[in-house]
Design an enzyme around this catalytic site. Structure first.
Site, PDB file in Angstrom:
ATOM      1  N   GLY A  56       0.843  -1.194   0.000  1.00  0.00           N
ATOM      2  CA  GLY A  56       0.000   0.000   0.000  1.00  0.00           C
ATOM      3  C   GLY A  56       0.871   1.234   0.000  1.00  0.00           C
ATOM      4  O   GLY A  56       2.061   1.147   0.311  1.00  0.00           O
ATOM      5  N   CYS A  83       5.421  -5.970   1.867  1.00  0.00           N
ATOM      6  CA  CYS A  83       5.721  -4.537   1.721  1.00  0.00           C
ATOM      7  C   CYS A  83       5.026  -3.721   2.816  1.00  0.00           C
ATOM      8  O   CYS A  83       5.361  -3.879   3.982  1.00  0.00           O
ATOM      9  CB  CYS A  83       5.333  -4.089   0.307  1.00  0.00           C
ATOM     10  N   TYR A  84       4.043  -2.889   2.450  1.00  0.00           N
ATOM     11  CA  TYR A  84       3.321  -2.148   3.503  1.00  0.00           C
ATOM     12  C   TYR A  84       2.760  -3.115   4.540  1.00  0.00           C
ATOM     13  O   TYR A  84       2.783  -2.841   5.739  1.00  0.00           O
ATOM     14  CB  TYR A  84       2.185  -1.323   2.895  1.00  0.00           C
ATOM     15  N   HIS A 170       8.212  -8.028  -3.088  1.00  0.00           N
ATOM     16  CA  HIS A 170       6.923  -8.520  -3.604  1.00  0.00           C
ATOM     17  C   HIS A 170       7.072  -9.916  -4.194  1.00  0.00           C
ATOM     18  O   HIS A 170       7.500 -10.058  -5.336  1.00  0.00           O
ATOM     19  CB  HIS A 170       6.404  -7.561  -4.683  1.00  0.00           C
ATOM     20  N   GLU A 172       4.828 -11.798  -5.274  1.00  0.00           N
ATOM     21  CA  GLU A 172       3.791 -12.100  -6.270  1.00  0.00           C
ATOM     22  C   GLU A 172       4.197 -11.719  -7.691  1.00  0.00           C
ATOM     23  O   GLU A 172       3.581 -12.193  -8.639  1.00  0.00           O
ATOM     24  CB  GLU A 172       2.477 -11.385  -5.892  1.00  0.00           C
ATOM     25  N   SER A 224     -22.090 -11.970 -26.494  1.00  0.00           N
ATOM     26  CA  SER A 224     -21.300 -11.218 -27.471  1.00  0.00           C
ATOM     27  C   SER A 224     -20.430 -12.155 -28.299  1.00  0.00           C
ATOM     28  O   SER A 224     -19.893 -11.762 -29.331  1.00  0.00           O
ATOM     29  CB  SER A 224     -20.402 -10.220 -26.746  1.00  0.00           C
ATOM     30  N   GLY A 225     -20.258 -13.383 -27.810  1.00  0.00           N
ATOM     31  CA  GLY A 225     -19.347 -14.298 -28.495  1.00  0.00           C
ATOM     32  C   GLY A 225     -17.948 -14.221 -27.919  1.00  0.00           C
ATOM     33  O   GLY A 225     -17.090 -15.018 -28.265  1.00  0.00           O
ATOM     34  N   GLY A 226     -17.699 -13.251 -27.021  1.00  0.00           N
ATOM     35  CA  GLY A 226     -16.416 -13.179 -26.323  1.00  0.00           C
ATOM     36  C   GLY A 226     -16.345 -14.299 -25.286  1.00  0.00           C
ATOM     37  O   GLY A 226     -17.324 -15.002 -25.056  1.00  0.00           O
ATOM     38  N   VAL A 227     -15.164 -14.431 -24.671  1.00  0.00           N
ATOM     39  CA  VAL A 227     -14.959 -15.550 -23.752  1.00  0.00           C
ATOM     40  C   VAL A 227     -15.947 -15.506 -22.584  1.00  0.00           C
ATOM     41  O   VAL A 227     -16.597 -16.505 -22.262  1.00  0.00           O
ATOM     42  CB  VAL A 227     -13.513 -15.526 -23.188  1.00  0.00           C
ATOM     43  N   ASP A 228     -16.073 -14.323 -21.956  1.00  0.00           N
ATOM     44  CA  ASP A 228     -16.835 -14.271 -20.703  1.00  0.00           C
ATOM     45  C   ASP A 228     -18.311 -14.600 -20.918  1.00  0.00           C
ATOM     46  O   ASP A 228     -18.865 -15.453 -20.241  1.00  0.00           O
ATOM     47  CB  ASP A 228     -16.687 -12.891 -20.040  1.00  0.00           C
ATOM     48  N   SER A 229     -18.945 -13.927 -21.879  1.00  0.00           N
ATOM     49  CA  SER A 229     -20.378 -14.185 -22.042  1.00  0.00           C
ATOM     50  C   SER A 229     -20.614 -15.591 -22.600  1.00  0.00           C
ATOM     51  O   SER A 229     -21.626 -16.222 -22.283  1.00  0.00           O
ATOM     52  CB  SER A 229     -21.056 -13.108 -22.891  1.00  0.00           C
ATOM     53  N   SER A 230     -19.678 -16.120 -23.379  1.00  0.00           N
ATOM     54  CA  SER A 230     -19.837 -17.495 -23.876  1.00  0.00           C
ATOM     55  C   SER A 230     -19.786 -18.502 -22.730  1.00  0.00           C
ATOM     56  O   SER A 230     -20.537 -19.469 -22.714  1.00  0.00           O
ATOM     57  CB  SER A 230     -18.737 -17.836 -24.882  1.00  0.00           C
ATOM     58  N   LYS A 370      -9.563 -14.235 -15.441  1.00  0.00           N
ATOM     59  CA  LYS A 370      -9.715 -14.614 -16.850  1.00  0.00           C
ATOM     60  C   LYS A 370      -9.229 -16.037 -17.139  1.00  0.00           C
ATOM     61  O   LYS A 370      -9.899 -16.792 -17.839  1.00  0.00           O
ATOM     62  CB  LYS A 370      -8.932 -13.616 -17.716  1.00  0.00           C
TER      63      LYS A 370
END
Ligand code: XMP
Length: 514
Positions: A56, A83-84, A170, A172, A224-230, A370
């Site tokens: 932070g 870190c913080y 960090h 990560e 929409s045919g995109g990954v998420d809505s599919s 994702k």
């Protein structure tokens, strides 16, 4: 949800999403929660097997500094401060934090002096990513120092008896050597989490939950045919198939053959049992877009028209109980769910329709990253062409055709883009480029073909490498691949006589042209 859970307390750091992703890569469920939203009781309720304090921008000793109920240290749950978060832990347990004489930013050599706790497997000199101006000048009682740098005498501390670990660097980020191993060690061994988070069990529990929630209700999804809505469509189809209607608007600004592909998966004879409504709105869009050249005006026309069409279709279907959306976890985090700065608000095509009647919104992917959404899609049997699809902007080719959109220009850019994508795949580069596409510049130039003068369009090829799409660099595509793409485009696509490669990074450019 999974039984083994890690709570990530967000104190406003930049990499908090990344911490959550890394923990999930260990097979353990994690959530990012803003520190200000979490009372001790909330933390107990969450029932974490381990807690991570994030980085932070503040000073732990400053007035009003982000902090947490001190009772967190009495829960008997291991805590890792980063870190913080490391400084906050040290400060709250009686150590001393000061402004460092020398700040450390970026790659820093960390000398590891104790490899028996968190830092098992570290190199003696372990290159780590630093970003701090304060440091722990005196560790709290009961802690041992595990690492230092040339400018920072305390780069790691631990109280192994109580299960408290802290690192100034960090773990990560990829730049920290062995960083993932340190996180894995914390999550799996120190916290004792069993890796029980995977998409197969997520799909199973989500399907049950959706069935229970929706009952006999009707669900509407703008696909929409995109990954998420599919993936939402596939999940809902498995859960409540016949009660689901998917409306897919082909705005005539999709990639080549994309509409047919979506229809073959979700339409009649496809993989799923659902109502699929495909609206061929291409001509309607081309008419609306005629003469519109200003980028924002184009986006507005495209977004508003989408909402109107969706509303018209929804009216035909009648009242529905739920409207489903493909919101994913980064959308929530970025719209300020945690306490890091709001980077951008979530932009689907145009937002929510106003005149569609529904009781509630369903967002079954809201806790997934994702890569998890893609994994879930595979689990649900979606074809790889859809699951591994690159991000595609809501306004589609509308923002890849500079200036006025016409049917002819759409055809030109679709054909050029299809060749580009094919050659990138053949060259084995698809997995290493974050996003790539062909765009149509708003210019015509003189060329020669055969013995004739031509005066035709110029295509621009774009390819970027990025992890978050907020900043990006042009990808270094081998010359021979670019040559092949150029030759094929000028030979195979009518009315193109020139091809450019866009070298611009973001900033100052953006990924899309408009
Ligand atoms: P820019 O052009 O802003 O793009 O650098 C960053 C990422 O966002 C995508 N993008 C959009 N996605 N609706 C979307 O759903 C939009 O209006 C939109 N505009 C850009 C772009 O493809 C890239 O991945």
């Amino acid at each position: 949800m999974a039984e083994n859970r890690i709570l990530i307390l967000d104190f406003g750091g930049q990499y908090n999403q990344l911490i959550a992703r890394r923990v999930r890569e260990c097979g353990v469920y994690s959530e990012v929660r803003g520190y200000e939203m979490m009372t001790l009781e909330d933390i107990r309720q969450f029932d974490p097997k381990g807690i991570i304090f994030t980085g932070g921008p503040q000073s732990a000793y400053g007035e009003g500094a982000p902090s947490i109920d001190k009772g967190v240290f009495d829960l008997g749950v291991p805590i890792l401060g980063i870190c913080y978060g490391a400084q906050l832990m040290a400060h709250m347990l009686g150590g001393e934090i000061s402004s460092a004489p020398t700040s450390e930013y970026g790659r820093t050599e960390v000398t590891v002096t104790d490899k028996t706790g968190l830092l098992v497997g570290a190199d003696d000199v372990n290159v780590c990513w630093m970003s701090h101006t304060d440091y722990i000048s005196r560790p709290p009682e009961g802690f041992v120092i595990t690492a230092r740098t040339a400018d920072c005498p305390v780069a790691g501390i631990e109280n192994r008896e109580r299960g408290f670990y802290a690192v100034q660097f960090h773990p990560e980020v990829n730049h920290t050597a062995n960083g993932f191993a340190f996180l894995k060690r914390f999550v799996l061994e120190i916290c004792g989490c069993a890796p029980d988070w995977h998409m197969e069990s997520f799909a199973r529990t989500q399907i049950e939950e959706i069935r229970e929630k929706v009952g006999n209700g009707r669900v509407l999804l703008a696909l929409s045919g995109g990954v998420d809505s599919s993936v939402v469509a596939a999940l809902l189809a498995k859960a409540i198939g016949p009660q689901l209607t998917c409306v897919f608007v082909d705005h005539g600004l999709l990639r080549k053959d994309e509409a047919a592909q979506v229809a073959s998966v979700f339409g009649e004879g496809g993989h799923f049992d659902l109502r699929f409504v495909m609206v061929d709105a291409a001509q309607r869009y081309y008419k609306k877009l005629a003469g519109v050249t200003e980028p924002e005006a184009k986006r507005k026309v495209i977004g508003e028209e989408f909402i109107r069409i969706f509303e018209e279709e929804a009216k035909k279907i009648g009242a529905v109980d739920y409207l489903a959306q493909g919101t994913i976890y980064p959308d929530l985090i970025e719209s300020g769910l945690g306490s890091s700065a709001v980077i951008k608000s979530h932009h689907n095509v145009g937002g929510l329709p106003e005149h569609v009647e529904f009781r509630e919104i369903l967002e079954p992917l809201r806790m997934l990253f994702k890569d998890e959404v893609r994994q879930l899609g595979r689990e649900l049997g979606l074809p790889e062409e859809i699951v591994s699809r690159q991000p595609f902007p809501g306004p589609g080719l509308g923002v890849r055709i500079i200036g006025e959109v016409t049917e002819e220009k759409v055809r030109v850019v679709q054909d050029a883009d299809a060749i580009y994508r094919e050659e990138i795949a053949v060259a084995g580069l698809a997995g290493s480029i974050s996003q790539y596409f062909a765009a149509l510049t708003n210019m015509q130039t003189v060329g020669v073909m055969g013995d004739f003068r031509t005066y035709d369009y110029a295509i621009a090829l774009r390819a970027v490498i990025t992890s978050d799409f907020m900043t990006a660099e042009a990808a270094e595509i081998p010359w021979d691949v670019l040559q092949r793409v150029m030759t094929r485009i000028v030979n195979e696509v009518d009315h193109v006589n020139r091809v450019f490669y866009d070298l611009t990074s973001k900033p100052p450019g953006t990924v899309e042209m408009e």
